[in-house]
Every structure is written in C-alpha cells, then in structure tokens.
Scaffold this active site. Sequence first.
Site, mmCIF file in Angstrom:
data_model
loop_
_atom_site.group_PDB
_atom_site.id
_atom_site.type_symbol
_atom_site.label_atom_id
_atom_site.label_comp_id
_atom_site.label_asym_id
_atom_site.label_seq_id
_atom_site.Cartn_x
_atom_site.Cartn_y
_atom_site.Cartn_z
ATOM 1 N N PRO A 11 0.784 -1.231 0.000
ATOM 2 C CG PRO A 11 -0.234 -1.197 2.077
ATOM 3 C CD PRO A 11 0.467 -2.101 1.127
ATOM 4 C CG ASN A 12 -0.281 4.325 1.322
ATOM 5 O OD1 ASN A 12 -1.256 4.874 0.812
ATOM 6 N ND2 ASN A 12 -0.329 3.766 2.510
ATOM 7 N NE ARG A 19 2.171 14.443 -0.237
ATOM 8 C CZ ARG A 19 1.107 14.458 0.549
ATOM 9 N NH1 ARG A 19 -0.050 14.034 0.105
ATOM 10 N NH2 ARG A 19 1.182 14.913 1.782
ATOM 11 C CE1 TYR A 24 8.991 5.090 2.640
ATOM 12 C CE2 TYR A 24 7.509 6.979 2.648
ATOM 13 C CZ TYR A 24 7.947 5.798 3.218
ATOM 14 O OH TYR A 24 7.361 5.318 4.355
ATOM 15 C CG ASN A 75 8.533 -2.062 0.117
ATOM 16 O OD1 ASN A 75 7.965 -2.201 1.202
ATOM 17 N ND2 ASN A 75 9.103 -0.933 -0.249
ATOM 18 C CB ALA A 78 1.722 -0.084 6.363
ATOM 19 C CG HIS A 81 5.456 -2.636 10.013
ATOM 20 N ND1 HIS A 81 6.779 -3.007 10.045
ATOM 21 C CD2 HIS A 81 5.388 -1.580 9.144
ATOM 22 C CE1 HIS A 81 7.483 -2.196 9.250
ATOM 23 N NE2 HIS A 81 6.658 -1.327 8.685
ATOM 24 C CG ASP A 88 -0.292 -17.644 7.562
ATOM 25 O OD1 ASP A 88 0.737 -17.846 8.238
ATOM 26 O OD2 ASP A 88 -1.430 -17.531 8.070
ATOM 27 C CD GLU A 99 10.950 -7.823 5.264
ATOM 28 O OE1 GLU A 99 11.277 -8.968 5.700
ATOM 29 O OE2 GLU A 99 10.480 -6.939 5.995
ATOM 30 C CG HIS A 101 11.375 -2.527 4.432
ATOM 31 N ND1 HIS A 101 10.007 -2.473 4.276
ATOM 32 C CD2 HIS A 101 11.661 -3.713 4.995
ATOM 33 C CE1 HIS A 101 9.486 -3.587 4.753
ATOM 34 N NE2 HIS A 101 10.461 -4.366 5.188
ATOM 35 C CB ILE A 102 12.305 2.732 0.035
ATOM 36 C CG1 ILE A 102 11.743 1.944 -1.156
ATOM 37 C CG2 ILE A 102 12.990 4.020 -0.424
ATOM 38 C CD1 ILE A 102 10.533 2.597 -1.820
ATOM 39 C CB SER A 103 12.589 4.326 4.866
ATOM 40 O OG SER A 103 11.628 3.419 5.403
ATOM 41 N NE ARG A 108 10.131 5.887 8.514
ATOM 42 C CZ ARG A 108 9.209 5.732 7.553
ATOM 43 N NH1 ARG A 108 9.386 4.830 6.588
ATOM 44 N NH2 ARG A 108 8.119 6.482 7.560
ATOM 45 N NE ARG A 112 7.218 3.970 9.906
ATOM 46 C CZ ARG A 112 6.109 4.091 9.165
ATOM 47 N NH1 ARG A 112 5.759 3.144 8.314
ATOM 48 N NH2 ARG A 112 5.345 5.164 9.261
HETATM 49 O O1 CA2 Z 1 10.570 1.861 3.641
HETATM 50 C C1 CA2 Z 1 9.727 1.179 3.055
HETATM 51 O O2 CA2 Z 1 9.882 0.767 1.906
HETATM 52 C C2 CA2 Z 1 8.399 0.870 3.751
HETATM 53 O O3 CA2 Z 1 8.022 -0.467 3.415
HETATM 54 C C3 CA2 Z 1 7.392 1.859 3.200
HETATM 55 C C4 CA2 Z 1 6.032 1.786 3.870
HETATM 56 C C5 CA2 Z 1 6.165 1.826 5.397
HETATM 57 O O4 CA2 Z 1 4.897 1.635 5.987
HETATM 58 C C6 CA2 Z 1 7.132 0.783 5.900
HETATM 59 O O5 CA2 Z 1 7.244 0.904 7.298
HETATM 60 C C7 CA2 Z 1 8.497 0.954 5.264
HETATM 61 C C8 CA2 Z 1 5.149 2.952 3.443
HETATM 62 C C9 CA2 Z 1 5.034 3.151 1.992
HETATM 63 C C10 CA2 Z 1 4.438 4.499 1.745
HETATM 64 O O6 CA2 Z 1 4.851 4.934 0.502
HETATM 65 C C11 CA2 Z 1 4.737 6.253 0.209
HETATM 66 C C12 CA2 Z 1 5.396 6.678 -0.905
HETATM 67 C C13 CA2 Z 1 5.341 7.995 -1.254
HETATM 68 C C14 CA2 Z 1 4.605 8.888 -0.511
HETATM 69 C C15 CA2 Z 1 3.939 8.456 0.615
HETATM 70 C C16 CA2 Z 1 4.002 7.136 0.970
#
Ligand code: CA2
Length: 146
Positions: A11-12, A19, A24, A75, A78, A81, A88, A99, A101-103, A108, A112
């Site tokens: 998601p997102n 954003r 990111y 990836n 959210a 977590h 499963d 796996e 994660h960009i960040s 954080r 997370r």
């Molecule tokens: O760091 C990552 O890749 C995460 O998987 C990104 C998730 C976050 O919930 C994880 O804890 C770490 C969130 C993705 C949200 O992506 C956005 C991208 C651009 C603008 C806003 C949100």
Amino acid sequence: MTKRVSILNGPNLNLLGQRQPEIYGYETLDDIAARCAALGQELGLDTLLRQSNYEGQIIDWIHEARQSSFGIIINPGAFTHTSVAILDALNTFDGPVLEVHISNVHKREAFRHHSYVSLRADGVIAGFGTQGYELALRRMATLVEK
Ligand code: CA2
C-alpha cells in the site's frame, strides 16, 4: 530458460516520487520497474513489478508466483508490520523471498521495527533507497546460479 522474479509492492507505494521524497526519494514505481527490467535483462532474469493497496491482491499474486516465478522480491509497505496473512502466503512459496524497504525502518518508529515477513525472508534490505530493489535482484541472480 529465463527465470521470472515477481517484485511485489504494498500500500501507498504507488505514490512514490510524489510525496515524502525526504523519506522515499524521487523515483516513481515506474522508474524502479524500468531499472529492474534493464538489470534483469543483463542478469538473465525476467522481472514483473506490481503494486496493490489491497492485502488480498498481494496474497493472490504470491499464490500465482508459486507456478510462475523463481523468486519473490517484496516490499509489503505497512503490511510488513501487520500481516500474518501475507506471511502465511509467503510460507507456501518454495523459492527465495527477499524483503526490501526503501527507508531504514530501524531508524524510524518502534512499530516499524518488527516485520512478520522477515520470519520468511531469506534476506532483508532496508535503507538503501530505491536502489534496494536492484541490490535484491542481483542477489536473486546469485541464488539462481547456486
Ligand atoms: O521503507 C519502506 O519501503 C516501507 O516499506 C514503506 C512503507 C512503510 O509503511 C514501511 O514501514 C516501510 C510505506 C510506503 C508508503 O509509501 C509512500 C510513498 C510515497 C509517498 C507516501 C508514501
């Protein structure tokens, strides 16, 4: 035969590049897909990058990968977590799971720091920005050779 790697995003992540670039970066998911496709060609891997905001869709793609893919790079956003259901599903997949994660999730919020997916992942990359997907793909190529 070219081996497929499914690159799944939660998601997102469709908002990448639009954003929160301080967290990111500036690349979009389409940029990442193009870079992975080019690198995959070099490495002899066929990449299929997909994104969904729906947990069930991601689970269906993991099931599909059981027949179609050598490995999964995921990836889960959210869902990392929260989702026992994605864990499963990954446990039904026989190939390598990496796996990404960009960040750097460990730098954080505390919520997370725990990942259900890490209980299945063969490797985890966090905090390398969008380059993490390419690093995971290179690892996948190594695993194909083993
Ligand atoms: O760091 C990552 O890749 C995460 O998987 C990104 C998730 C976050 O919930 C994880 O804890 C770490 C969130 C993705 C949200 O992506 C956005 C991208 C651009 C603008 C806003 C949100």
